[in-house]
Design an enzyme around this catalytic site. Structure first.
Site, PDB file in Angstrom:
ATOM      1  N   GLU A   1      -6.081   0.816  -6.355  1.00  0.00           N
ATOM      2  CA  GLU A   1      -4.811   0.093  -6.447  1.00  0.00           C
ATOM      3  C   GLU A   1      -4.973  -1.294  -5.859  1.00  0.00           C
ATOM      4  O   GLU A   1      -5.868  -1.552  -5.062  1.00  0.00           O
ATOM      5  CB  GLU A   1      -3.692   0.861  -5.710  1.00  0.00           C
ATOM      6  CG  GLU A   1      -3.999   1.244  -4.271  1.00  0.00           C
ATOM      7  CD  GLU A   1      -3.503   0.237  -3.238  1.00  0.00           C
ATOM      8  OE1 GLU A   1      -2.883  -0.770  -3.622  1.00  0.00           O
ATOM      9  OE2 GLU A   1      -3.764   0.450  -2.042  1.00  0.00           O
TER      10      GLU A   1
ATOM     11  N   HIS B   1       0.801  -1.231   0.000  1.00  0.00           N
ATOM     12  CA  HIS B   1       0.000   0.000   0.000  1.00  0.00           C
ATOM     13  C   HIS B   1       0.832   1.279   0.000  1.00  0.00           C
ATOM     14  O   HIS B   1       0.304   2.352   0.302  1.00  0.00           O
ATOM     15  CB  HIS B   1      -0.966   0.040   1.191  1.00  0.00           C
ATOM     16  CG  HIS B   1      -2.084  -0.936   1.093  1.00  0.00           C
ATOM     17  ND1 HIS B   1      -3.024  -0.915   0.091  1.00  0.00           N
ATOM     18  CD2 HIS B   1      -2.405  -1.992   1.887  1.00  0.00           C
ATOM     19  CE1 HIS B   1      -3.884  -1.902   0.270  1.00  0.00           C
ATOM     20  NE2 HIS B   1      -3.521  -2.571   1.344  1.00  0.00           N
TER      21      HIS B   1
ATOM     22  N   SER C   1      -4.156  -6.889  -1.368  1.00  0.00           N
ATOM     23  CA  SER C   1      -5.012  -5.959  -0.654  1.00  0.00           C
ATOM     24  C   SER C   1      -5.448  -4.884  -1.635  1.00  0.00           C
ATOM     25  O   SER C   1      -4.615  -4.252  -2.283  1.00  0.00           O
ATOM     26  CB  SER C   1      -4.266  -5.333   0.523  1.00  0.00           C
ATOM     27  OG  SER C   1      -5.129  -4.507   1.275  1.00  0.00           O
TER      28      SER C   1
END
Length: 219
Positions: free
Chosen positions: A139, A64, A113
């Site tokens: 994303e 992330h 994720s």
């Protein structure tokens, strides 16, 4: 109602090539995860169409981190199973991508994720979970664990400080992340500190858990 969030799921890898290409499922339809979220077929349709019109795809990130892209997605589509993705790690040009590739092959990276804005959802009493009906993908990260606890705490912290009430299940999971037992978490959600105190004989344990909870708001 729009809410920013992350959806952490086990990475269903189908293949990883020596040159960095990989494919698999980033989300499986109809599967209730640890947040009691259930992605329904068609949830990504509008977002994928928008990306197609702009000739883009969601970013491929490492853990992330917005400043650490590690490759590109070359294909993303919904099928009967879920969100199918193909991607290519830039292993020749990026040492971090090369590292991620090694972890994928070794099986030490086991999760994706998804960073997204939730555009539409509803609670299904019969299934006991939240149906995610429209997801705007931003994303998709390769992550070390299928469930990103730091992301979960961050989401709850943001929700508690907003004008909108967070999902009770999300708050309960945050309590458990910072040290509350399942029994303590449910008692706290039901009737606050008094219920928590009455449900737990060990006052030191309760005090330690509360101190852990306070600490996340100091970050």
């Amino acid at each position: 109602m729009k809410t920013k969030s992350r959806l952490d799921i086990p990475f269903k890898i189908k293949s990883v090539s020596e040159t960095g290409e990989f494919e698999g499922y980033g989300s499986i339809f109809g599967n209730k995860d640890s947040y009691s979220d259930i992605v329904v077929k068609g949830a990504f349709e509008k977002s994928l169409k928008s990306h197609s019109e702009k000739e883009t795809l969601p970013a491929m990130l490492w853990q992330h981190k917005m400043d650490e892209p590690i490759g590109i997605y070359t294909e993303m589509k919904e099928d009967e199973t879920g969100l199918f993705v193909k991607g290519r790690l830039l292993i020749e040009d990026d040492p971090l991508a090369k590292r991620a590739h090694a972890h994928l092959k070794a099986g030490s990276i086991t999760g994706l994720s998804i960073g997204y804005v939730l555009e539409d959802y509803e609670y299904d009493k019969e299934k006991g979970g939240w149906l995610l009906k429209e997801i705007d993908l931003w994303e998709i990260s390769l992550v070390t664990f299928p469930a990103n606890e730091e992301a979960r705490i961050s989401d709850v912290k943001s929700a508690l400080m907003s004008d909108e009430l967070p999902q009770p299940s999300l708050v309960e999971k945050c309590l458990r992340d910072v040290g509350f037992s399942r029994k303590q978490s449910k008692a706290f959600m039901a009737d606050g500190y008094k219920a928590l105190r009455d449900a737990e004989e060990n006052e030191d344990e309760v005090r330690d858990s509360l101190e852990s909870l306070k600490s996340i708001f100091k970050k």
